[in-house]
Design a protein around this motif. Sequence first.
Motif, PDB file in Angstrom:
ATOM      1  N   PHE A 169       0.842  -1.193   0.000  1.00 14.64           N
ATOM      2  CA  PHE A 169       0.000   0.000   0.000  1.00 14.64           C
ATOM      3  C   PHE A 169       0.879   1.245   0.000  1.00 14.64           C
ATOM      4  O   PHE A 169       1.973   1.246   0.565  1.00 14.64           O
ATOM      5  N   GLU A 170       0.384   2.297  -0.630  1.00 12.04           N
ATOM      6  CA  GLU A 170       1.020   3.609  -0.560  1.00 12.04           C
ATOM      7  C   GLU A 170       0.098   4.537   0.211  1.00 12.04           C
ATOM      8  O   GLU A 170      -1.121   4.518   0.014  1.00 12.04           O
ATOM      9  N   MET A 171       0.682   5.350   1.090  1.00  9.44           N
ATOM     10  CA  MET A 171      -0.123   6.177   1.987  1.00  9.44           C
ATOM     11  C   MET A 171       0.370   7.617   1.984  1.00  9.44           C
ATOM     12  O   MET A 171       1.544   7.878   1.768  1.00  9.44           O
ATOM     13  N   GLU A 172      -0.544   8.516   2.252  1.00  7.24           N
ATOM     14  CA  GLU A 172      -0.191   9.926   2.365  1.00  7.24           C
ATOM     15  C   GLU A 172       0.303  10.253   3.773  1.00  7.24           C
ATOM     16  O   GLU A 172       1.140  11.123   3.954  1.00  7.24           O
ATOM     17  N   TYR A 173      -0.220   9.549   4.779  1.00  5.56           N
ATOM     18  CA  TYR A 173       0.064   9.917   6.162  1.00  5.56           C
ATOM     19  C   TYR A 173       0.608   8.732   6.955  1.00  5.56           C
ATOM     20  O   TYR A 173       0.158   7.592   6.792  1.00  5.56           O
ATOM     21  N   ILE A 174       1.556   9.015   7.840  1.00  4.52           N
ATOM     22  CA  ILE A 174       2.173   7.983   8.668  1.00  4.52           C
ATOM     23  C   ILE A 174       1.148   7.324   9.578  1.00  4.52           C
ATOM     24  O   ILE A 174       1.244   6.133   9.895  1.00  4.52           O
ATOM     25  N   GLU A 175       0.129   8.078   9.992  1.00  2.00           N
ATOM     26  CA  GLU A 175      -0.894   7.517  10.873  1.00  2.00           C
ATOM     27  C   GLU A 175      -1.616   6.338  10.219  1.00  2.00           C
ATOM     28  O   GLU A 175      -1.984   5.373  10.887  1.00  2.00           O
ATOM     29  N   THR A 176      -1.807   6.425   8.901  1.00  2.00           N
ATOM     30  CA  THR A 176      -2.442   5.320   8.176  1.00  2.00           C
ATOM     31  C   THR A 176      -1.573   4.076   8.246  1.00  2.00           C
ATOM     32  O   THR A 176      -2.059   2.965   8.496  1.00  2.00           O
ATOM     33  N   GLY A 177      -0.276   4.264   8.039  1.00  2.00           N
ATOM     34  CA  GLY A 177       0.648   3.142   8.102  1.00  2.00           C
ATOM     35  C   GLY A 177       0.681   2.499   9.476  1.00  2.00           C
ATOM     36  O   GLY A 177       0.712   1.268   9.608  1.00  2.00           O
ATOM     37  N   LEU A 178       0.656   3.324  10.518  1.00  2.00           N
ATOM     38  CA  LEU A 178       0.694   2.795  11.875  1.00  2.00           C
ATOM     39  C   LEU A 178      -0.562   1.983  12.196  1.00  2.00           C
ATOM     40  O   LEU A 178      -0.495   0.954  12.872  1.00  2.00           O
ATOM     41  N   SER A 179      -1.698   2.435  11.688  1.00  2.00           N
ATOM     42  CA  SER A 179      -2.939   1.678  11.896  1.00  2.00           C
ATOM     43  C   SER A 179      -2.876   0.335  11.186  1.00  2.00           C
ATOM     44  O   SER A 179      -3.335  -0.687  11.711  1.00  2.00           O
ATOM     45  N   MET A 180      -2.298   0.326   9.983  1.00  2.00           N
ATOM     46  CA  MET A 180      -2.162  -0.928   9.242  1.00  2.00           C
ATOM     47  C   MET A 180      -1.184  -1.871   9.932  1.00  2.00           C
ATOM     48  O   MET A 180      -1.373  -3.090   9.934  1.00  2.00           O
ATOM     49  N   ILE A 181      -0.132  -1.308  10.521  1.00  2.00           N
ATOM     50  CA  ILE A 181       0.826  -2.125  11.267  1.00  2.00           C
ATOM     51  C   ILE A 181       0.131  -2.806  12.437  1.00  2.00           C
ATOM     52  O   ILE A 181       0.358  -3.987  12.715  1.00  2.00           O
ATOM     53  N   GLN A 182      -0.727  -2.070  13.124  1.00  2.00           N
ATOM     54  CA  GLN A 182      -1.444  -2.639  14.265  1.00  2.00           C
ATOM     55  C   GLN A 182      -2.297  -3.835  13.858  1.00  2.00           C
ATOM     56  O   GLN A 182      -2.549  -4.741  14.654  1.00  2.00           O
ATOM     57  N   GLU A 183      -2.724  -3.848  12.595  1.00  2.00           N
ATOM     58  CA  GLU A 183      -3.535  -4.953  12.089  1.00  2.00           C
ATOM     59  C   GLU A 183      -2.684  -6.026  11.416  1.00  2.00           C
ATOM     60  O   GLU A 183      -3.216  -6.975  10.830  1.00  2.00           O
ATOM     61  N   GLY A 184      -1.360  -5.858  11.457  1.00  2.00           N
ATOM     62  CA  GLY A 184      -0.472  -6.853  10.874  1.00  2.00           C
ATOM     63  C   GLY A 184      -0.468  -6.881   9.364  1.00  2.00           C
ATOM     64  O   GLY A 184      -0.192  -7.920   8.747  1.00  2.00           O
ATOM     65  N   LEU A 185      -0.752  -5.738   8.732  1.00  2.00           N
ATOM     66  CA  LEU A 185      -0.858  -5.689   7.274  1.00  2.00           C
ATOM     67  C   LEU A 185       0.467  -5.406   6.577  1.00  2.00           C
ATOM     68  O   LEU A 185       0.521  -5.370   5.351  1.00  2.00           O
TER      69      LEU A 185
END
Length: 205
Positions: A169-185
């Motif tokens: 995935f490509e993201m505009e904001y680091i917060e999006t990435g951190l949420s995805m990390i929490q879900e193991g994505l």
Amino acid sequence: MKEIRKNGLFFTDIGERILVIFRKVLSELQKVDELVAAEQGLEIGKIHIGAYRTACTRFIPKIIRAMENQYPGLEIKLSEGSVDQVKEWLRSKYIDVGIIIPPDKDFDTVHLMKDQLIVLMHSSHPLYQKEIISIPDLQGEDILLGKGGYEVQVHDLFKKYNVTPHVRFEMEYIETGLSMIQEGLGITITTKKKYLVTARPSRFS
């Protein structure tokens, strides 16, 4: 703008002078009074600064405040955009000064600061316990790539080790990435000073 020196009269580029102030302010914010006192000729006028989002949130506000305190007659305009947009603004002379990463040979640049790239991942990830992670360790990993300006450096880093990143995935904001990390994505690569402390960082070798 003009200056008189031993070798006579010459013109000074205002953008170059502002960059010098930026570097000084970043290195010694507590000595702003002494540092900017040496810079003359910026008491009045307009300066248009262009910067990418991370720079705007991390240090541009401090620079603007320091400059306004010293030069209340100086009008400062800020345009926020992507790194590519900032470069285009510089080429078209839409802005006087641009904050970009990494340094670009097409422009006269002054180094402002260095940062460290780190990888963020969920605590259940097999690489979580490693203190130092090498790029080959990330072969085949799902990468959550941010668009904050560091994506060019990330791709260059993988290319250096002859590894092709699997960008999920490509993201505009680091917060999006951190949420995805929490879900193991997947995992994300960012800078040490940018990440939010919700995941354990590991540094690259």
